[in-house]
Design an enzyme around this catalytic site. Structure first.
Site, short mmCIF file in Angstrom:
data_model
loop_
_atom_site.label_atom_id
_atom_site.label_comp_id
_atom_site.label_asym_id
_atom_site.label_seq_id
_atom_site.Cartn_x
_atom_site.Cartn_y
_atom_site.Cartn_z
N LYS A 87 0.87 -1.19 0.00
CA LYS A 87 0.00 0.00 0.00
C LYS A 87 0.90 1.23 0.00
O LYS A 87 2.03 1.18 0.49
CB LYS A 87 -0.89 0.02 1.25
CG LYS A 87 -2.17 0.79 1.05
CD LYS A 87 -3.19 -0.06 0.32
CE LYS A 87 -4.49 0.67 0.10
NZ LYS A 87 -5.51 -0.25 -0.43
P1 NAD Z 1 -12.92 7.38 -3.00
O1 NAD Z 1 -11.94 8.44 -2.64
O2 NAD Z 1 -13.35 7.24 -4.41
O3 NAD Z 1 -14.23 7.53 -2.10
C1 NAD Z 1 -14.22 7.63 -0.71
C2 NAD Z 1 -15.56 8.19 -0.29
O4 NAD Z 1 -15.63 8.20 1.14
C3 NAD Z 1 -15.77 9.64 -0.73
O5 NAD Z 1 -17.12 9.81 -1.11
C4 NAD Z 1 -15.49 10.44 0.53
O6 NAD Z 1 -16.16 11.70 0.55
C5 NAD Z 1 -16.03 9.49 1.57
N1 NAD Z 1 -15.50 9.72 2.90
C6 NAD Z 1 -14.24 10.06 3.27
N2 NAD Z 1 -14.18 10.18 4.60
C7 NAD Z 1 -15.42 9.91 5.08
C8 NAD Z 1 -15.99 9.86 6.36
N3 NAD Z 1 -15.26 10.14 7.44
N4 NAD Z 1 -17.29 9.53 6.47
C9 NAD Z 1 -18.02 9.24 5.38
N5 NAD Z 1 -17.54 9.27 4.14
C10 NAD Z 1 -16.26 9.60 3.99
O7 NAD Z 1 -12.28 6.01 -2.46
P2 NAD Z 1 -12.66 4.52 -2.88
O8 NAD Z 1 -11.66 4.09 -3.88
O9 NAD Z 1 -14.10 4.44 -3.17
O10 NAD Z 1 -12.31 3.73 -1.54
C11 NAD Z 1 -13.26 3.57 -0.49
C12 NAD Z 1 -12.84 2.41 0.41
O11 NAD Z 1 -12.75 1.22 -0.39
C13 NAD Z 1 -11.46 2.56 1.05
O12 NAD Z 1 -11.48 1.92 2.32
C14 NAD Z 1 -10.55 1.78 0.13
O13 NAD Z 1 -9.36 1.34 0.76
C15 NAD Z 1 -11.47 0.63 -0.23
N6 NAD Z 1 -11.11 -0.08 -1.46
C16 NAD Z 1 -11.05 0.58 -2.65
C17 NAD Z 1 -10.76 -0.14 -3.80
C18 NAD Z 1 -10.77 0.52 -5.15
O14 NAD Z 1 -10.72 -0.21 -6.15
N7 NAD Z 1 -10.83 1.83 -5.26
C19 NAD Z 1 -10.50 -1.50 -3.73
C20 NAD Z 1 -10.58 -2.14 -2.50
C21 NAD Z 1 -10.89 -1.42 -1.37
#
Ligand code: NAD
Length: 418
Positions: free
Chosen positions: A107
């Site tokens: 990461k």
């Molecule tokens: P992103 O940046 O696209 O979206 C994150 C969202 O969470 C945004 O809408 C943001 O405003 C919101 N957010 C941030 N802090 C917050 C809070 N305190 N309360 C409520 N909402 C909040 O990120 P993403 O890629 O969608 O990732 C989201 C989660 O999924 C993370 O934990 C990430 O590690 C996990 N993840 C992502 C992927 C991927 O392919 N992008 C894969 C596996 C896991």
């Protein structure tokens, strides 16, 4: 390993210790499995648009190198620390192992607020980080992907910077790129789509009719928005969603197509017509069938785990539930948990497909990708559900046990190196 000390890293270690006890892993093997193999911290000076120079801090943690290159996302967020990144790298290891991908976990992150930076500042920061990482990454060494605060554009800048350094185009250095640059069809949707697929399987497992189910999604970003849309396609009604600024709720269901337009115009779900405002804390406690935390770590804690009113928790985010909350949820067998390492694995699975396609310069159609994705998720879900039921252990312990055991076997067979 004090350098990694952070609540999220301690949480990942606590989870590992439970698995190690369950699998009766000898003491002298535990530290080798638990602690990251190596990490790099870099200082990143960039010129800002106002003429000043600002220095950011960036990290990359590679958890273990036994099975092939490491793989994991890159996060841009103000709270990023080395310890948080190390925890996320550890979870990536178990996730790749339990889904049978030939990767160790990794990461990366930069402590910054992308919402407060211009596109040109973000580009300079991304390119500088990639430049600093060049001795540490490579298509056979470590491959990055998007995470919170990063997207296809960020991956395109990384790929370009690495390729310029090499003197030829190297698409396989990152995944989650734009399709026009060697990205995979279906990668952007993969994580959310996988979440919905697994929720549908979970509804089968507990005898819940998904076409009558309601769902709440915390974090309407890449993963959360696609998970919501995909769940709606399975017939579920999405009654509340949120982002960092707050949430919106409508008992009768939110119109996701109108919501998409609202978010595109305002950059937030807040203020969406036909809904009432709800805070992120309240949102987690709304009565619903399916609760999807899709934002950050440590959202379901000892303080709210007893009050959550749902039948399924689908952990789209990494680490949304603390070990203390797990103890409380273990006393609530009416709630079925799809643990993060399984629930959001769709992202790294299609990243793996993208890497394979790039290495072969041979690209697949979306139907083939989605079909292969669902097959892997199906196998993993069935294996973990069977393990959980046979051994009478939680879905989390079952999932982590499958992952940790595979890593343990690989390390045993290779010896102390790498
Ligand atoms: P992103 O940046 O696209 O979206 C994150 C969202 O969470 C945004 O809408 C943001 O405003 C919101 N957010 C941030 N802090 C917050 C809070 N305190 N309360 C409520 N909402 C909040 O990120 P993403 O890629 O969608 O990732 C989201 C989660 O999924 C993370 O934990 C990430 O590690 C996990 N993840 C992502 C992927 C991927 O392919 N992008 C894969 C596996 C896991």
């Amino acid at each position: 390993m004090e350098i990694y000390d952070h609540p999220t890293f301690r949480m990942a270690c606590q989870q590992f210790d439970l698995v190690a006890d369950h699998l009766q892993i000898p003491t002298d093997e535990r530290d080798r499995l638990k602690f990251p193999k190596r990490s790099l911290t870099v200082s990143l000076p960039i010129h800002c648009d106002d003429g000043s120079t600002k220095v950011f801090t960036g990290y990359r943690v590679q958890h273990y190198l036994t099975l092939g290159p490491t793989k994991g996302g890159l996060r841009f967020h103000p709270d990023v620390t080395l310890g948080e990144v190390a925890a996320l790298a550890m979870w990536m290891s178990w996730k790749c192992a339990l889904t049978g991908l030939p990767y160790g976990g990794a990461k990366g992150g930069i402590t910054c607020d992308p919402g407060q930076m211009s596109a040109t500042e973000l580009e300079r920061l991304t390119r500088r980080y990639t430049q600093e990482m060049i001795p540490f990454i490579g298509p056979q060494v470590d491959v990055m992907a998007p995470d919170v605060g990063t997207n296809e554009q960020v991956m395109a800048w990384m790929m370009d910077t690495y390729s310029v350094h090499n003197g030829y185009t190297v698409p396989s250095i990152v995944t989650g790129k734009p399709v026009a640059l060697g990205g995979s069809l279906g990668r952007r949707e993969a994580t959310g789509r996988g979440v919905a697929y697994l929720v549908n399987r979970a509804t089968d497992a507990i005898g819940l009719d998904i076409t009558n189910a309601t769902a709440v999604v915390q974090g309407y970003g890449n993963v959360g928005s696609i998970a919501a849309l995909s769940l709606a396609r399975y017939g579920a009604k999405i009654i509340a969603v949120s982002d960092v600024r707050g949430g919106v709720y409508n008992r009768e269901g939110l119109d996701l197509w109108k919501l998409e337009k609202h978010v595109a115009q305002t950059k937030s779900v807040v203020g969406f017509p036909d809904s009432e405002p709800v805070s992120n804390d309240q949102l987690l406690l709304l009565p619903c069938d399916i609760l999807v935390p899709a934002a950050l770590e440590r959202q379901i804690t000892a303080a709210n785990a007893g009050k959550i009113q749902c039948r399924i928790i689908a952990e789209a985010a990494n680490g949304p539930t603390t070990p203390e909350a797990d103890v409380i949820l273990a006393q609530r067998p009416e709630i079925f948990i799809i643990p993060d390492v399984l629930c959001n694995a769709g992202g790294v699975i299609v990243s793996y497909f993208e890497w394979v396609q790039d290495l072969q310069s041979f690209f697949w159609g979306e139907t083939e990708i989605v079909d292969k994705l669902f097959r892997i998720l199906e196998t993993s879900f069935t294996q973990i559900l069977t393990t959980s039921r046979k051994q009478k252990i939680s879905m989390r312990l079952a999932a982590l046990s499958v992952g940790v055991k595979r890593v343990q076997e690989a390390k045993r067979m290779r010896g102390l190196f790498p």
